[in-house]
Motif scaffolding. Structure first.
Motif, PDB file in Angstrom:
ATOM      1  N   GLU A  27       5.278  -0.793   8.366  1.00 50.63           N
ATOM      2  CA  GLU A  27       5.164   0.353   7.808  1.00 50.63           C
ATOM      3  C   GLU A  27       6.321   0.942   7.528  1.00 50.63           C
ATOM      4  O   GLU A  27       7.368   0.962   8.323  1.00 50.63           O
ATOM      5  N   GLU A  60       1.229  10.784  -0.316  1.00 48.96           N
ATOM      6  CA  GLU A  60       1.118  12.054   0.345  1.00 48.96           C
ATOM      7  C   GLU A  60       2.225  11.996   1.354  1.00 48.96           C
ATOM      8  O   GLU A  60       2.788  13.006   1.638  1.00 48.96           O
ATOM      9  N   ASN A  61       2.174  10.959   2.191  1.00 49.43           N
ATOM     10  CA  ASN A  61       3.025  10.832   3.526  1.00 49.43           C
ATOM     11  C   ASN A  61       4.245  10.207   3.285  1.00 49.43           C
ATOM     12  O   ASN A  61       5.114  10.202   4.259  1.00 49.43           O
ATOM     13  N   ASP A  87       1.319   5.067   0.492  1.00 43.97           N
ATOM     14  CA  ASP A  87       0.631   6.453   0.837  1.00 43.97           C
ATOM     15  C   ASP A  87       1.649   7.539   0.351  1.00 43.97           C
ATOM     16  O   ASP A  87       2.387   7.860   0.932  1.00 43.97           O
ATOM     17  N   ASP A  92       0.814  -1.152   0.027  1.00 45.63           N
ATOM     18  CA  ASP A  92      -0.073  -0.002  -0.019  1.00 45.63           C
ATOM     19  C   ASP A  92       1.065   0.988  -0.159  1.00 45.63           C
ATOM     20  O   ASP A  92       1.636   1.423   0.959  1.00 45.63           O
TER      21      ASP A  92
END
Lengths: 611, 320
Positions: free
Chosen positions: A207, A132-133, A130, A128
């Motif tokens: 993560e 933006e971050n 992300d 996944d």
């Protein structure tokens, strides 16, 4: 006393001879095989098939009807004239052949789709992003087991990062991409115990925080690592000792369809099926991979010694063409060869390419274009490579369907056009010796650096030199002969003043992004051409904006067009890789979009079929 | 004599020193270094530069040399850049393969060459002699790779008498009887090839020595004493004719580790010859220098051994 002197002299003489002889022989069976890409995901790649007309040359898969036998051993020949290095760890290996062997016992977490992009389908882990971050979440499937029956845990996913980032790690993979992971540099410097950007969410989720994400993340780039390492086996081994350890050399546990059973160093590897393979128990009992010298591979295939051959040199195609016991599969390779023009220098102090068209012999775009039109690459492809190579029109191989610009003309052989361009640009023969002088009326001698290769390489280069002579250009070889691989790159990279033009090749890897090869700061940008326009394109392709696939594709096309216009690098050839497969093999495919499922391979006879 | 031997050994030290200097400088003269081959579009030039720096390749050559010699004296040959293993482990592994192959080859070589040489010498100018001489010239003239390929195709791929590749069957369990047998079985074909190619020297020396000896006084004496011709050949002439062969024995023994690039490549049998060439091609400095030093030492040792052997078998020769 006298005798001793003689023996020492004789010895030294022999040594000098040996060294001299060796440098001449380099890369015997690898014509202009410059650079293998770091095959980080060779075997699991599922890139897409293109619809260029040439693809029809070969089948992409064998299906062989017929009753499959129970089990059986698949015999694989790896064509190679030297022993393999035998470092069976995705984090540590350097030799691409080791990766080919490991492919049968892959630890890959991700599968890729037809565009070489990571997909969740059929993968052990899901990805996944992300954007933006600048974070990525890797979640592993539950119930996946290592070949020794231990469950796959998130520690196994984290471990490779800790190996590669470790201060004692001596491989090439601790690079600027890896430093894109937050905390990697601190960990490498020894100021942190772990990489702060790695955050274990739960037993199955990791993560990862990056400094900056780009579309490369979907190709396993930007610092993302796409393999798992068996923490229960190797976590306690100090990183410095890992490369020599039995857990890497002799009995690595794997996640793939097969597991290592026996290894004869440098020669062969025996795999047996991994009953714990998460996709299901393999139908074969095992696989044997054997190094086979290029001198005997064709005969060996004909007499039914092997089921498959990889790294089979396409120039040997005529030797196996008539064998009825094998089918030959083929696909376009992720490769292009090119003609490069030196139009500047690399400023080592500031680490930047400095283009200087005015001050370079090859500074005139007309001259460069004319040299491209003068080359009869079509004939060389046909005669020397049996049509297994074709003239390249772009710096992106057609396999990358969405990036490849099929509309580009390229420099199609047209000597008349070459001559008229040269006339127009003022390169005319003033002194009547049949060779053109430069616009100032000075003699023009262009130095070509070309790599030595197999027996035909010399003929091919002579033919090219003749092509140029035919349009009145005096091109001679740097050093007067073909140059051995290492020296070639040494000279080209150092901007040797004896080199005006050079013939090289690149394997593109699965992410054909031009950064690294055409950027302003790239040492491997051998032509030393850079401009604001080019730099914007190179940067753009890997920018956050390029997460928009369509926009990225446009940038790719603009890049190809730009290079075609400035002609500082002229693409020469694309090539096919071919895979001979014995007719007893069922369910084998080299199709990028539908790769072989190793556990599905079956055999229809007890022994490979002989011719 | 032992004093002489000792002196010769002491003299070896400066010889090896000069050799080490030469090989080191020559190795560094080769364009590129172990990291040149690593470049791909995806490798980071900065990382390669860092690895180079870490390996000390950016230091001046005399510093690198001093470091290398320092380690060498302590018995540390370094780590191979390509195999990432200690050099002694690699040489041990490949050297053992080569040793077995050479040993069997040399045994076969003498088994083939000595009877042929004797027969040719005893019946010189006969049809048999001519056939043997013809054979020895052919075996001398034929290029290694031609014979190796011919044998491989004939006995390996066509008749299936011998395995075609490798040093051992990968499925055999190391240490078992099958494993040892498989190792020997894999050795036979390359060893025969190797042996046949090397017979000429021995045959020719033996033949001409025997022909010469036939007319010598001691042979006539033996005959006049009534010793049967057969015995004269096997006892008197044979012994003396072996002298020139004994002269090479030292080199033969130390040459066992030499390896042959052609045989090894064609039969896919990883040994020292291949190791040497691939190390040079990949600029694996630590292996190249170690091998040249090893070969240098073996050559010196071989010459010493030959002299010692000669002094033992031929009492007329005394080392002083």
């Amino acid at each position: 006393m006298k005798k001793q002197h003689w023996s020492l002299l004789a010895l030294l003489f022999a040594l000098v001879l040996a060294l001299a002889a060796c440098s001449g022989n380099t890369a015997e069976e690898k014509p202009e095989d410059t650079d293998k890409p770091e095959e980080t995901d060779t075997t699991t790649d599922a890139p897409e098939e293109t619809d260029t007309a040439s693809d029809a040359l070969f089948d992409l898969a064998v299906t062989n009807e017929g009753e499959a036998i129970d089990g059986g051993i698949l015999k694989v020949a790896m064509v190679k004239d030297e022993p393999f290095a035998g470092i069976f760890s995705w984090e540590l290996y350097e030799d691409a052949y080791d990766a080919d062997i490991m492919g049968y016992a892959s630890n890959s977490l991700f599968e890729v789709d037809g565009n070489f992009m990571i997909t969740d389908e059929g993968s052990i882990a899901s990805l996944d992003v992300d954007q933006e971050n600048n974070k990525v979440t890797v979640k592993i499937r539950e119930g996946v087991k290592w070949s020794d029956g231990e469950p796959l845990t998130i520690e196994d996913v984290i471990l490779p990062y800790l190996i590669i980032g470790h201060p004692d790690y001596t491989g090439v993979r601790y690079d600027s991409q890896f430093q894109n992971i937050i905390g990697a540099e601190e960990y490498n410097a020894g100021t942190a115990d772990t990489i702060s950007g790695l955050k274990q969410i739960d037993d199955h989720t990791l993560e990862i925080s990056f400094k900056q994400l780009s579309p490369a993340i979907f190709y396993g780039g930007d610092g993302l690592w796409t393999y798992a390492a068996p923490a229960h086996q190797i976590a306690d081994i100090p990183v410095a000792e890992l490369v020599e350890h039995d857990a890497v050399r002799k009995n690595p546990v794997t996640l793939g369809a097969f597991k290592f059973k026996n290894i004869v160093p440098g020669e062969s590897v025996e795999f047996e099926k991994n009953e714990h393979y998460w996709k299901g128990e393999p139908k074969l009992d095992g696989v044997i991979v054997q190094v086979v010298p290029s001198s005997s591979i064709s005969v060996a295939l004909g007499s039914g010694e092997y089921d498959l051959a990889f790294a089979f040199n396409a120039t040997k195609m005529p030797e196996i063409e008539n064998y009825e016991n094998i089918s030959v599969l083929g696909r376009p390779e992720l490769y292009y060869s090119y003609l490069g023009f030196k139009v500047g220098k690399f400023d080592t102090e500031n680490g930047i390419n400095v283009t200087d068209f005015e001050g370079s012999k090859m500074g005139d775009v007309k001259l460069r274009q004319a040299m491209g039109y003068a080359l009869d690459i079509e004939a060389v492809s046909e005669i020397y490579y049996n049509g297994l190579r074709e003239r390249a029109n772009s710096l992106i191989p057609p396999v990358f369907e969405s990036f490849y610009d099929a509309s580009l003309e390229g420099y199609v052989f047209d000597p008349a056009k070459a001559e008229s361009i040269l006339d127009e640009a003022g390169y005319v023969d003033v002194d009547g010796d049949g060779l053109r002088e430069d616009p100032n009326g000075e003699k023009l001698e262009i130095k070509l650096a070309a790599m030595s290769g197999d027996a035909t390489q010399e003929d091919i280069i002579s033919y090219y030199l003749q092509n140029w002579k035919d349009v009145g250009l005096n091109v001679t070889l740097t050093t007067g002969r073909l140059i051995e691989f290492n020296s070639f790159y040494d000279k080209v990279q150092a901007d040797d003043p004896e080199i005006d033009i050079f013939m090289g090749a690149w394997g593109t890897g699965t992410n054909p992004s031009p950064s690294g090869l055409y950027g302003a700061v790239d040492q491997f940008n051998f032509s030393r051409y850079t401009s604001d326009e080019l730099e914007a394109l190179v940067k753009g392709i890997d920018s956050p904006q390029a997460f928009d696939a369509e926009w990225r594709a446009e940038q790719f096309k603009a890049f190809q067009q730009h290079i075609e216009e400035v002609a500082t690098t002229i693409p020469m050839q694309f090539r096919y890789e071919i895979f001979p497969v014995n007719k007893r093999v069922k369910n084998y495919s080299v199709d990028y979009s539908e790769p072989t499922e190793l556990h599905e391979i079956e055999l229809v006879a007890e022994e490979p079929i002989a011719n | 004599m032992w004093k002489t031997v000792l002196r010769r050994v002491v003299i070896m030290i400066p010889q090896l020193f000069v050799l080490s200097l030469l090989v080191f400088i020559l190795a560094k003269f080769m364009p590129g270094d172990p990291f040149t081959g690593l470049i791909t579009p995806e490798t980071d030039p900065a990382r390669i530069e860092e690895l180079r720096e870490r390996a000390g390749l950016n230091d001046p050559w005399y510093m690198q040399y001093a470091r290398w010699v320092g380690n060498l004296v302590q018995g540390d040959l370094g780590t191979s850049y390509r195999f990432k293993q200690p050099v002694e482990d690699i040489i041990g592994e490949k050297g053992l393969n080569t040793l077995w192959l050479s040993l069997l080859s040399v045994i076969l070589l003498y088994l083939i060459a000595i009877p042929l040489g004797m027969l040719a010498g005893r019946y010189n100018n006969s049809k048999l002699d001519k056939a043997i001489v013809l054979y020895s010239f052919i075996s001398y003239a034929i290029p290694t790779f031609v014979l190796a390929l011919l044998f491989l195709f004939l006995f390996g791929y066509t008749l299936h008498w011998f395995p075609t590749i490798g040093s051992v069957d990968v499925s055999a369990v190391p240490g078992s009887f099958d494993w040892y047998w498989s190792k020997i079985y894999h050795l036979i074909l390359p060893a025969i090839t190797f042996a046949i190619l090397g017979t000429t020297g021995v045959i020719q020396y033996l033949r001409s020595e025997i022909i010469d000896a036939k007319s010598l006084d001691y042979v006539r004496t033996a005959r006049s004493k009534g010793i049967p011709m057969k015995k004269v050949y096997s006892k008197h002439i044979f012994r003396n004719s072996l002298l020139p062969i004994a002269a090479f024995l030292g080199f033969t023994i130390t040459g066992l580790l030499g390896g042959s690039i052609f045989i090894e490549t064609i039969f896919g049998y990883p040994g020292m010859g291949q190791l040497f060439i691939t190390s040079i091609l990949s600029r694996d400095y630590s292996v190249i220098t170690a091998l040249v030093m090893l070969y240098g030492f073996l050559t010196l040792l071989g010459s010493l051994l030959s002299d010692i052997i000669m002094s033992i078998v031929d009492p007329r020769i005394r080392i002083e």
